[in-house]
Scaffold this motif. Structure first.
Motif, PDB file in Angstrom:
ATOM      1  N   ALA A 279     113.431 -18.536  21.268  1.00 48.98           N
ATOM      2  CA  ALA A 279     112.170 -18.211  21.945  1.00 48.98           C
ATOM      3  C   ALA A 279     111.516 -16.984  21.303  1.00 48.98           C
ATOM      4  O   ALA A 279     110.297 -16.940  21.113  1.00 48.98           O
ATOM      5  CB  ALA A 279     112.430 -17.974  23.424  1.00 48.98           C
ATOM      6  N   GLN A 280     112.332 -16.033  20.936  1.00 51.87           N
ATOM      7  CA  GLN A 280     111.814 -14.813  20.296  1.00 51.87           C
ATOM      8  C   GLN A 280     111.187 -15.155  18.938  1.00 51.87           C
ATOM      9  O   GLN A 280     110.090 -14.694  18.600  1.00 51.87           O
ATOM     10  CB  GLN A 280     112.981 -13.839  20.121  1.00 51.87           C
ATOM     11  CG  GLN A 280     112.649 -12.536  19.432  1.00 51.87           C
ATOM     12  CD  GLN A 280     113.901 -11.912  18.809  1.00 51.87           C
ATOM     13  OE1 GLN A 280     115.018 -12.116  19.303  1.00 51.87           O
ATOM     14  NE2 GLN A 280     113.716 -11.169  17.736  1.00 51.87           N
ATOM     15  N   LEU A 281     111.866 -16.016  18.174  1.00 47.30           N
ATOM     16  CA  LEU A 281     111.345 -16.398  16.848  1.00 47.30           C
ATOM     17  C   LEU A 281     110.092 -17.258  16.977  1.00 47.30           C
ATOM     18  O   LEU A 281     109.199 -17.199  16.130  1.00 47.30           O
ATOM     19  CB  LEU A 281     112.425 -17.154  16.059  1.00 47.30           C
ATOM     20  CG  LEU A 281     113.665 -16.345  15.667  1.00 47.30           C
ATOM     21  CD1 LEU A 281     114.732 -17.261  15.079  1.00 47.30           C
ATOM     22  CD2 LEU A 281     113.310 -15.247  14.661  1.00 47.30           C
ATOM     23  N   GLN A 282     110.039 -18.046  18.044  1.00 44.43           N
ATOM     24  CA  GLN A 282     108.899 -18.944  18.252  1.00 44.43           C
ATOM     25  C   GLN A 282     107.585 -18.156  18.382  1.00 44.43           C
ATOM     26  O   GLN A 282     106.507 -18.647  18.035  1.00 44.43           O
ATOM     27  CB  GLN A 282     109.132 -19.807  19.489  1.00 44.43           C
ATOM     28  CG  GLN A 282     108.075 -20.866  19.751  1.00 44.43           C
ATOM     29  CD  GLN A 282     108.161 -22.038  18.767  1.00 44.43           C
ATOM     30  OE1 GLN A 282     109.196 -22.699  18.690  1.00 44.43           O
ATOM     31  NE2 GLN A 282     107.094 -22.274  18.010  1.00 44.43           N
TER      32      GLN A 282
ATOM     33  N   ASP B  51     105.439 -20.865  13.580  1.00 42.77           N
ATOM     34  CA  ASP B  51     104.849 -22.055  14.199  1.00 42.77           C
ATOM     35  C   ASP B  51     105.899 -23.082  14.607  1.00 42.77           C
ATOM     36  O   ASP B  51     105.700 -23.864  15.518  1.00 42.77           O
ATOM     37  CB  ASP B  51     103.864 -22.716  13.224  1.00 42.77           C
ATOM     38  CG  ASP B  51     102.609 -21.872  13.083  1.00 42.77           C
ATOM     39  OD1 ASP B  51     102.330 -21.106  14.022  1.00 42.77           O
ATOM     40  OD2 ASP B  51     101.948 -21.959  12.041  1.00 42.77           O
ATOM     41  N   PHE B  52     106.989 -23.107  13.863  1.00 40.19           N
ATOM     42  CA  PHE B  52     108.033 -24.084  14.190  1.00 40.19           C
ATOM     43  C   PHE B  52     109.394 -23.415  14.054  1.00 40.19           C
ATOM     44  O   PHE B  52     109.697 -22.800  13.027  1.00 40.19           O
ATOM     45  CB  PHE B  52     107.953 -25.292  13.250  1.00 40.19           C
ATOM     46  CG  PHE B  52     109.033 -26.317  13.498  1.00 40.19           C
ATOM     47  CD1 PHE B  52     108.882 -27.263  14.501  1.00 40.19           C
ATOM     48  CD2 PHE B  52     110.198 -26.326  12.746  1.00 40.19           C
ATOM     49  CE1 PHE B  52     109.881 -28.202  14.748  1.00 40.19           C
ATOM     50  CE2 PHE B  52     111.206 -27.264  12.990  1.00 40.19           C
ATOM     51  CZ  PHE B  52     111.032 -28.200  13.986  1.00 40.19           C
ATOM     52  N   VAL B  53     110.200 -23.543  15.093  1.00 41.48           N
ATOM     53  CA  VAL B  53     111.574 -23.017  15.059  1.00 41.48           C
ATOM     54  C   VAL B  53     112.475 -24.044  15.744  1.00 41.48           C
ATOM     55  O   VAL B  53     112.280 -24.356  16.921  1.00 41.48           O
ATOM     56  CB  VAL B  53     111.706 -21.680  15.826  1.00 41.48           C
ATOM     57  CG1 VAL B  53     113.150 -21.148  15.698  1.00 41.48           C
ATOM     58  CG2 VAL B  53     110.719 -20.650  15.337  1.00 41.48           C
ATOM     59  N   SER B  54     113.424 -24.573  15.008  1.00 40.85           N
ATOM     60  CA  SER B  54     114.412 -25.444  15.657  1.00 40.85           C
ATOM     61  C   SER B  54     115.788 -24.870  15.386  1.00 40.85           C
ATOM     62  O   SER B  54     115.994 -24.136  14.413  1.00 40.85           O
ATOM     63  CB  SER B  54     114.330 -26.871  15.114  1.00 40.85           C
ATOM     64  OG  SER B  54     114.868 -26.935  13.815  1.00 40.85           O
TER      65      SER B  54
END
Lengths: 478, 436
Positions: free
Chosen positions: A21-24, A28-31
């Motif tokens: 959530a922090q990286l999001q 634009d996209f974090v999985s």
């Protein structure tokens, strides 16, 4: 019973969700894919008994996939301490800075640009089933049964001077998180092998049969039932001949059919090969590539075998892709990144060897559908040819559709009957469409095997199954 | 599985595991820690498709359990693995379970590796590998890879590069306590040509680093690969049949020699799979194969100090190689498992080897060597067929032979090749191999 979730994943889920959530907020996209696995191998032969945790099938860890300005980077790690997790943002920043500064690529190359994938919202927890958990069954009992299978084979004939028996299993759990997805799956497969060895002069020869199941230690019963017959068949190898190279009518038993489905065609429809312009199949969509008797499937949920999964390592739901429908090539199989590049829909075939490795387009359960002939009718239809069994290896050539398979046993057929003569070893070669179009009979049984792993080229091993029915075809043997 | 990190209850050091073993009265053990960092680059043509970094820490533990059965001393063992930071309680449970399991493993007893003298440690310190500067190495090797990729109809289709730094720590209950580091630059690339037919060929490489020599080697490899692919594009299918002289080069020389290496291993011999015995002419009357074994690692994963050995001289098997257990069973000194085969050069130039008619296979679909039977074979992707004064690039067809029958005809070139896992003649020839 359903495979239980991983405690480890449940414990680190919250800090990983927070990190994502922090990286999001920044990207634009974090999985994130988190995996946990325990795999064990039990093996017995004349000279050794062993029991080991098998790290070939991966262990616990995590891979982050992040996009910035159209470029993707990944970071794999297995340190979940608060200090390390706090450092991840900075590490990703460094990776992107180095990539985008041109310091690595110089003037000869540039980075690919992608649009962020448009994901559908999905959530779910899925588990496969088993009857006997190898983790609860007890090490001693498991080993005793493997030893028992070894003895059953050795007792068949004293000319069997050794027998390798192996039973292995993997229990794995995966968690996939992205902005719109939260998926968890828990799977268990087991596989086994019985390999008697016989000797003639200085030559040692082996025969083998394999076993596999989406499940647990209940597989041992299958192995026990077939052990004696496998021992008897190995004795056939004591009197083999070398084949005269030539084009022959053959019957491929299901394990050889599996190699045809997997090596001859499966690799050629992996769509990351389309992206690289490495697969001839790209130009053959909608065209006839096989006899009308051939319908070929691939998919994580297409068959309950060792290649089974509910979602792939990129969070795409698995399915049942009909690759060839009555001889016509309908579509390939695709991972997410290749789908973004080609503007195609992913088919749930993005798989990683482990959290430490990249995802590629990979097969899962690949097979030819059953037909209507009996094996007896197929043998009776051949005036001079061979029945091929005990496939040893195969190698694909998606660009030029060459096929090469090593087979351990070719049983001679003359005037519609098996003569008892055996030829070994055999190299099967051909041009894929010629082989598939030559299929003139397909048997009414369906059998898949998933005891081995599939490589991408010479690495990136993932568990798959393949097979189908016995098929009658015309191939080059040497 | 419960796991906690960097807390008083977490396992972060190899000595934490040793302490658990001791407190659980497990007196015999071998523990290995492997920390790996890598940078990985994936290219499609000249575009970087994906960029990855990996940072992992794994522990591998084998616990041994001595016991007696029917008057014979046994040593059972079981292996486990887990990442760094695993909870102490969980490691204790895994170790207890493994120790219990080891009591069912009825293998005859053998000793663990021992640190014999300080000389080993001093020598090892000299062999400590260097650590790569990822970004600098990546830049250099990317430039080396693509330097000659400038032709219109022949190019690099795709490539993968891996830059790896690894540190290992091995500790056993017999006094071995050693640490070392190593690095590797490895990868693969596919070349494509549309000179005539649209074809491709696969190639791989592996180096210890990215020195100027290694960069140059990669550049030359790519240039040759592009030329081979161009030749495959123009190659024709010829219906070759019969027995003829074949020439194998590049990686196929090492792959064929694996037959001798595998059959000289203590494990294969002890199990009875291999009939090789020291002093035998295992080249079936031939005298041209001279092989020594080398390790890039100073210690094997079992903690054996690695020293080069002469395996074959003049076709005669001189020394068997193997791990602790099987070497002990055969009454041999354990050598550890080697990762590099060194074969001596021969007495003829490649050009001399090419006198008369021959089939020189430079690329197979898949070259197979059956260690048990000596059979070798594969489908030809690209070969050069010489008939009279003419040389034709050909594709398709197969070769098949058996080292028990054709091994004595092996002839080695003077020219050498240097790969990570094989250093030896650039080419070898064999007579009377079936082509079909």
């Amino acid at each position: 019973m359903k495979v239980t979730p991983s405690n480890f994943i449940q414990e680190i889920k919250e800090p990983i969700q927070k990190l994502r959530a922090q990286l999001q907020k920044k990207y634009d996209f974090v999985s994130v894919l988190v995996t946990d696995s325990i795999a064990k191998t039990y093996s017995v032969s004349k000279s050794q008994i062993s029991m080991r945790e098998n790290t070939d099938f991966g262990s616990g860890g995590c891979v982050l996939k992040v996009e910035r300005n159209g470029q993707f980077t990944e970071f794999s790690f297995n340190d979940f301490s608060p200090e390390f997790l706090a450092s991840v943002d900075g590490r990703l920043e460094e990776q992107f800075d180095m990539l985008q500064s041109g310091k690595i690529l110089g003037s000869l190359c540039e980075a690919s640009m992608y649009k962020v994938p448009d994901e559908q919202t999905s959530q779910g927890v899925y588990s496969s089933e088993y009857e006997i958990s190898p983790l609860e069954y007890g090490e001693e009992k498991l080993l005793e049964r493997v030893k028992g299978i070894y003895q059953l084979v050795r007792d068949v004939d004293e000319r069997i001077f050794d027998c390798n028996v192996r039973f292995e299993f993997q229990k794995m759990s995966k968690l996939y998180l992205s902005d719109r997805k939260e998926l968890e799956q828990n799977l268990m497969w087991s596989s086994g092998m019985i390999q008697p060895l016989v000797q003639k002069g200085k030559e040692t020869k082996f025969y083998y049969d394999t076993f596999s199941i989406l499940g647990g230690a209940e597989l041992l019963e299958q192995m026990e039932r077939k052990a004696e017959q496998i021992g008897k068949t190995s004795l056939d190898l004591l009197n083999t001949k070398s084949i005269t190279p030539g084009l022959y009518d053959v019957i491929c038993m299901p394990e050889v059919t599996g190699i045809l489905a997997h090596e001859a065609f499966g690799h050629g429809v992996e769509m990351d090969m389309f992206v690289k312009d490495r697969a001839l199949a790209k130009d053959y969509i909608g065209r006839q590539v096989a006899s009308e008797l051939v319908t070929m499937h691939d998919g994580g949920t297409a068959y309950p075998e060792t290649g089974f999964y509910f979602f792939d390592d990129e969070g795409q739901m698995a399915g049942d892709t009909i690759v060839i429908d009555r001889g016509i090539l309908k579509q390939g199989i695709c991972d997410l990144q290749s789908a973004m590049s080609l503007g195609a829909a992913p088919t749930g075939n993005g798989r990683r060897e482990s959290f430490e490795r990249k995802a590629y387009t990979r097969m899962s359960n690949t097979f030819f559908e059953a037909g209507t002939s009996t094996l007896e009718e197929m043998i009776a239809s051949i005036s001079h040819g061979y029945l091929l069994e005990c496939a040893v290896s195969g190698m694909e050539d998606p660009k030029n559709w060459g096929i090469q398979c090593m087979v351990n046993i070719a049983r001679e057929i003359r005037d519609g009957k098996l003569t008892g003569e055996i030829y070994s070893p055999i190299v099967l070669t051909g041009y894929v469409p010629d082989v598939l179009k030559s299929i003139s009979m397909v048997s009414d049984n369906l059998q898949l095997s998933g005891s081995g792993c599939c490589g991408k080229g010479y690495k990136e091993w993932v568990k798959v199954s393949d097979g189908g029915a016995a098929v009658k075809a015309k191939v080059q043997l040497s | 599985m419960e796991r906690k990190q960097n807390t008083p209850g977490a396992v972060n050091s190899i000595y934490d595991i040793e302490n658990i073993c001791r407190s659980e009265n497990m007196d015999t053990y071998c523990i290995r820690q492997e920390k790996k960092e890598s940078l990985e680059l994936f290219f499609v043509k000249k575009k970087l498709d994906l960029h990855r970094k990996v940072m992992v820490n794994h522990f591998y533990v084998t616990v041994y359990r001595p016991f007696e059965k029917d008057g014979v001393q046994m040593l059972g063992s079981a292996s486990i693995s887990f990442p760094g930071g695993y909870c102490v309680k969980e490691v204790e449970e895994k170790l207890r379970s493994a120790y219990l399991g080891a009591s069912f493993i009825e293998n005859k007893a053998y000793p663990l590796a021992a640190l014999e003298d300080n000389e080993q440690k001093e020598e090892m310190e000299k062999r400590v590998g260097s650590i790569l500067d990822f970004n600098q190495c990546a830049h250099q090797m990317v430039q080396a890879l693509y330097l000659y990729d400038n032709q219109e109809k022949t190019w690099i289709n795709s490539a993968e590069l891996f830059f790896i730094n690894k540190s290992e720590h091995i500790l056993n209950s017999n006094g071995v306590d050693v640490e070392f580091q190593s690095s590797k630059v490895k990868g693969e690339f596919v070349t494509q040509s549309t000179e005539q037919e649209d074809v491709e060929l696969y190639h791989d490489f592996c180096y210890e680093g990215a020195s100027e020599e290694e960069q140059r080697d990669l550049t030359v490899k790519v240039r040759e690969a592009l030329e081979m692919t161009k030749a495959r594009s123009k190659a024709t299918r010829r219906n070759l049949r019969g027995k003829m002289k074949i020439i194998l080069s590049q990686q196929y020389v090492g792959e064929l020699m694996d037959y001798y290496v595998e059959n000289s291993s203590a494990k294969m011999i002890y199990a009875g799979y291999s009939q090789f015995q020291a002093g035998d002419n295992v080249q079936e009357g031939g005298s041209t194969v001279n092989i020594s074994l080398h390790s890039h690692r100073p210690y094997s994963t079992e903690g054996i100090y690695m020293k080069d050995i002469c395996m074959m001289k003049g076709g005669i098997l001189k020394n068997i190689h193997g791990d602790l257990r099987y070497s002990y069973y055969l009454g041999q000194e354990p050598t550890g498992v080697f990762d590099c085969v060194r074969m001596e050069a021969g007495e003829v130039c490649v050009e001399e080897m090419k006198q008369g008619n021959y089939l020189h296979i430079v690329s197979f679909s898949d070259f197979q060597v059956d260690t048990l039977s000596g059979f070798f074979g594969g489908e030809i992707r690209l070969a050069y067929y010489k008939e009279g004064d003419n040389i034709y690039p050909v594709t398709g067809g197969t070769i098949s032979g058996n080292l028990n029958e054709q091994g004595d005809s092996i002839c080695c070139s003077k020219e050498m090749q240097h790969q990570f896992g094989f250093e030896g003649p650039m080419a070898i020839s064999l007579e009377q191999v079936t082509v079909g």
